[in-house]
Design a protein around this motif. Sequence first.
Motif, PDB file in Angstrom:
ATOM      1  N   ASN A 118      44.266  31.465  67.375  1.00  0.00           N
ATOM      2  CA  ASN A 118      43.582  30.756  66.298  1.00  0.00           C
ATOM      3  C   ASN A 118      44.565  30.496  65.159  1.00  0.00           C
ATOM      4  OD1 ASN A 118      42.982  32.710  63.802  1.00  0.00           O
ATOM      5  ND2 ASN A 118      42.831  33.927  65.680  1.00  0.00           N
ATOM      6  N   PRO A 119      44.250  29.604  64.223  1.00  0.00           N
ATOM      7  CA  PRO A 119      45.215  29.282  63.161  1.00  0.00           C
ATOM      8  C   PRO A 119      45.640  30.469  62.304  1.00  0.00           C
ATOM      9  CG  PRO A 119      43.490  27.626  63.268  1.00  0.00           C
ATOM     10  CD  PRO A 119      43.075  28.722  64.191  1.00  0.00           C
ATOM     11  N   ARG A 120      44.831  31.540  62.244  1.00  0.00           N
ATOM     12  CA  ARG A 120      45.171  32.728  61.456  1.00  0.00           C
ATOM     13  C   ARG A 120      45.407  33.943  62.360  1.00  0.00           C
ATOM     14  NH1 ARG A 120      40.467  33.773  57.513  1.00  0.00           N
ATOM     15  NH2 ARG A 120      39.285  33.416  59.430  1.00  0.00           N
ATOM     16  N   ASP A 121      45.996  33.727  63.501  1.00  0.00           N
ATOM     17  CA  ASP A 121      46.211  34.790  64.488  1.00  0.00           C
ATOM     18  C   ASP A 121      47.037  35.913  63.880  1.00  0.00           C
ATOM     19  OD1 ASP A 121      46.677  36.372  66.680  1.00  0.00           O
ATOM     20  OD2 ASP A 121      47.007  34.685  68.035  1.00  0.00           O
ATOM     21  N   LEU A 122      46.466  37.122  63.813  1.00  0.00           N
ATOM     22  CA  LEU A 122      47.150  38.251  63.181  1.00  0.00           C
ATOM     23  C   LEU A 122      48.361  38.692  64.001  1.00  0.00           C
ATOM     24  CD1 LEU A 122      44.139  40.457  61.981  1.00  0.00           C
ATOM     25  CD2 LEU A 122      45.577  38.949  60.621  1.00  0.00           C
ATOM     26  N   ARG A 123      48.242  38.708  65.315  1.00  0.00           N
ATOM     27  CA  ARG A 123      49.375  39.112  66.150  1.00  0.00           C
ATOM     28  C   ARG A 123      50.536  38.133  65.989  1.00  0.00           C
ATOM     29  NH1 ARG A 123      49.722  41.861  70.952  1.00  0.00           N
ATOM     30  NH2 ARG A 123      48.201  43.257  69.996  1.00  0.00           N
ATOM     31  N   PHE A 124      50.225  36.851  65.878  1.00  0.00           N
ATOM     32  CA  PHE A 124      51.265  35.838  65.679  1.00  0.00           C
ATOM     33  C   PHE A 124      51.969  36.058  64.344  1.00  0.00           C
ATOM     34  CE2 PHE A 124      53.023  31.740  64.590  1.00  0.00           C
ATOM     35  CZ  PHE A 124      53.457  31.225  65.797  1.00  0.00           C
ATOM     36  N   GLN A 125      51.188  36.312  63.290  1.00  0.00           N
ATOM     37  CA  GLN A 125      51.780  36.524  61.972  1.00  0.00           C
ATOM     38  C   GLN A 125      52.642  37.782  61.941  1.00  0.00           C
ATOM     39  OE1 GLN A 125      51.455  34.634  59.172  1.00  0.00           O
ATOM     40  NE2 GLN A 125      50.086  33.089  60.043  1.00  0.00           N
ATOM     41  N   MET A 126      52.164  38.859  62.531  1.00  0.00           N
ATOM     42  CA  MET A 126      52.934  40.106  62.525  1.00  0.00           C
ATOM     43  C   MET A 126      54.216  39.972  63.342  1.00  0.00           C
ATOM     44  SD  MET A 126      50.056  43.144  62.692  1.00  0.00           S
ATOM     45  CE  MET A 126      49.290  42.535  64.200  1.00  0.00           C
ATOM     46  N   THR A 127      54.134  39.259  64.459  1.00  0.00           N
ATOM     47  CA  THR A 127      55.333  39.072  65.287  1.00  0.00           C
ATOM     48  C   THR A 127      56.362  38.224  64.566  1.00  0.00           C
ATOM     49  OG1 THR A 127      53.966  39.234  67.288  1.00  0.00           O
ATOM     50  CG2 THR A 127      56.163  38.279  67.519  1.00  0.00           C
ATOM     51  N   ALA A 128      55.917  37.157  63.891  1.00  0.00           N
ATOM     52  CA  ALA A 128      56.851  36.306  63.158  1.00  0.00           C
ATOM     53  C   ALA A 128      57.539  37.081  62.034  1.00  0.00           C
ATOM     54  CB  ALA A 128      56.114  35.093  62.587  1.00  0.00           C
ATOM     55  N   ARG A 129      56.792  37.926  61.336  1.00  0.00           N
ATOM     56  CA  ARG A 129      57.404  38.728  60.265  1.00  0.00           C
ATOM     57  C   ARG A 129      58.364  39.771  60.831  1.00  0.00           C
ATOM     58  NH1 ARG A 129      52.987  39.726  55.460  1.00  0.00           N
ATOM     59  NH2 ARG A 129      52.309  37.548  55.264  1.00  0.00           N
ATOM     60  N   GLY A 152      70.036  32.089  53.454  1.00  0.00           N
ATOM     61  CA  GLY A 152      68.990  32.476  54.377  1.00  0.00           C
ATOM     62  C   GLY A 152      69.552  32.862  55.735  1.00  0.00           C
ATOM     63  N   ILE A 153      68.670  33.007  56.709  1.00  0.00           N
ATOM     64  CA  ILE A 153      69.061  33.331  58.084  1.00  0.00           C
ATOM     65  C   ILE A 153      69.051  32.039  58.887  1.00  0.00           C
ATOM     66  CG2 ILE A 153      68.588  34.736  60.112  1.00  0.00           C
ATOM     67  CD1 ILE A 153      69.304  36.359  57.685  1.00  0.00           C
ATOM     68  N   PRO A 154      70.210  31.557  59.328  1.00  0.00           N
ATOM     69  CA  PRO A 154      70.232  30.278  60.055  1.00  0.00           C
ATOM     70  C   PRO A 154      69.790  30.426  61.506  1.00  0.00           C
ATOM     71  CG  PRO A 154      72.446  31.172  59.898  1.00  0.00           C
ATOM     72  CD  PRO A 154      71.557  32.124  59.152  1.00  0.00           C
ATOM     73  N   ASN A 155      69.336  29.317  62.074  1.00  0.00           N
ATOM     74  CA  ASN A 155      69.053  29.198  63.513  1.00  0.00           C
ATOM     75  C   ASN A 155      68.012  30.198  63.996  1.00  0.00           C
ATOM     76  OD1 ASN A 155      71.144  27.252  63.587  1.00  0.00           O
ATOM     77  ND2 ASN A 155      72.671  28.848  63.956  1.00  0.00           N
ATOM     78  N   ILE A 156      66.975  30.446  63.193  1.00  0.00           N
ATOM     79  CA  ILE A 156      65.906  31.347  63.640  1.00  0.00           C
ATOM     80  C   ILE A 156      65.140  30.732  64.812  1.00  0.00           C
ATOM     81  CG2 ILE A 156      63.733  32.438  62.962  1.00  0.00           C
ATOM     82  CD1 ILE A 156      64.827  32.909  60.245  1.00  0.00           C
ATOM     83  N   LYS A 196      56.353  26.913  64.035  1.00  0.00           N
ATOM     84  CA  LYS A 196      55.522  27.659  63.089  1.00  0.00           C
ATOM     85  C   LYS A 196      56.017  29.086  62.923  1.00  0.00           C
ATOM     86  CE  LYS A 196      50.735  29.116  62.307  1.00  0.00           C
ATOM     87  NZ  LYS A 196      49.346  29.105  62.840  1.00  0.00           N
ATOM     88  N   MET A 197      56.382  29.736  64.036  1.00  0.00           N
ATOM     89  CA  MET A 197      56.870  31.112  63.946  1.00  0.00           C
ATOM     90  C   MET A 197      58.185  31.192  63.175  1.00  0.00           C
ATOM     91  SD  MET A 197      57.634  33.872  66.997  1.00  0.00           S
ATOM     92  CE  MET A 197      55.880  34.195  67.222  1.00  0.00           C
ATOM     93  N   SER A 198      59.090  30.250  63.416  1.00  0.00           N
ATOM     94  CA  SER A 198      60.361  30.260  62.682  1.00  0.00           C
ATOM     95  C   SER A 198      60.134  30.019  61.197  1.00  0.00           C
ATOM     96  CB  SER A 198      61.296  29.193  63.257  1.00  0.00           C
ATOM     97  OG  SER A 198      60.752  27.895  63.079  1.00  0.00           O
ATOM     98  N   ARG A 199      59.172  29.175  60.859  1.00  0.00           N
ATOM     99  CA  ARG A 199      58.880  28.919  59.447  1.00  0.00           C
ATOM    100  C   ARG A 199      58.308  30.166  58.764  1.00  0.00           C
ATOM    101  NH1 ARG A 199      56.145  24.911  60.363  1.00  0.00           N
ATOM    102  NH2 ARG A 199      54.033  25.745  60.217  1.00  0.00           N
ATOM    103  N   ILE A 200      57.406  30.886  59.449  1.00  0.00           N
ATOM    104  CA  ILE A 200      56.852  32.117  58.886  1.00  0.00           C
ATOM    105  C   ILE A 200      57.935  33.176  58.745  1.00  0.00           C
ATOM    106  CG2 ILE A 200      55.201  33.973  59.289  1.00  0.00           C
ATOM    107  CD1 ILE A 200      53.432  31.970  60.729  1.00  0.00           C
TER     108      ILE A 200
END
Length: 285
Positions: A118-129, A152-156, A196-200
Amino acid sequence: MKHGVAFRKFSRTSSHRMLMLRNLVTSLLQHEQIKTTLPKAKDTARLAEKIITLGKKGDLTAFRRATGFLLNPSLVPKLFSELAQRYAERPGGYTRIHKFGNRPGDNAPHAILELVDNPRDLRFQMTARAVGWELLGKKVGQESVQSLAATGIPNIEDVIEKEKTVAPEGRGELRSVTRRNLQKVLRYQGSEAVEKMSRIAEDHVDTLLAQPLALKEIAAAKQEKKDKAASFAGIRLKAGQTLPGGVRSTLHLAQGALGKENPGRWQWFTRRKLGVDKTSVWNQL
């Protein structure tokens, strides 16, 4: 003989219990993330899986059964279009339960029930962080914090694409646990999920770098305002707080080991594949 006692009764009659579960499933499909008690979340997830399977079938019989089950008829088109397309390739497991402590008052176990992807997936957010945290932890010590804050961190995004193909127990830029979670949340999603994950992850890296620099500026402003000779000694960590580059786990720190390192600590209690402890780098800002 005790027949028919397979499911929870919730101290309700059968009609009251079924109406409550239908209401929870309807709320789950509407908001895609709800908070309730853990036993209710488990029974709601069981019924929500069946309703989403009806949406994937897409025939007239499934349409009539879903219309008779959901309390909000306006959610039926969403079930047969948006959710059916989202889970078209997924063979099952459309829901996820996160334990959320205990409820104040009666101490009932709380949980967050959500739809996967879903757009607010908690597992997705925690993994990206976690991706941002570990990549920053490897850079700390190799470069100064000021230069990392500027570049910043390049090439995430390239790192995420590479980690998708590495075996869970193989060697890569991330820990095996983070790599396994990354592959699970991206398995049935397209290329936009990687972006989206790289942006987060980039936003989380910026937050981690901005906090100590902001604290340094605040301390310098207070020192200048009060005209005192005390210098900025470093970042004062709270109980259980860690910084990128540290090897001790948050649980270890929360147990009162902020100022000492236990040489007899077992290896699986520490953060792996982050190298030497680089926490002291943050005190040299």
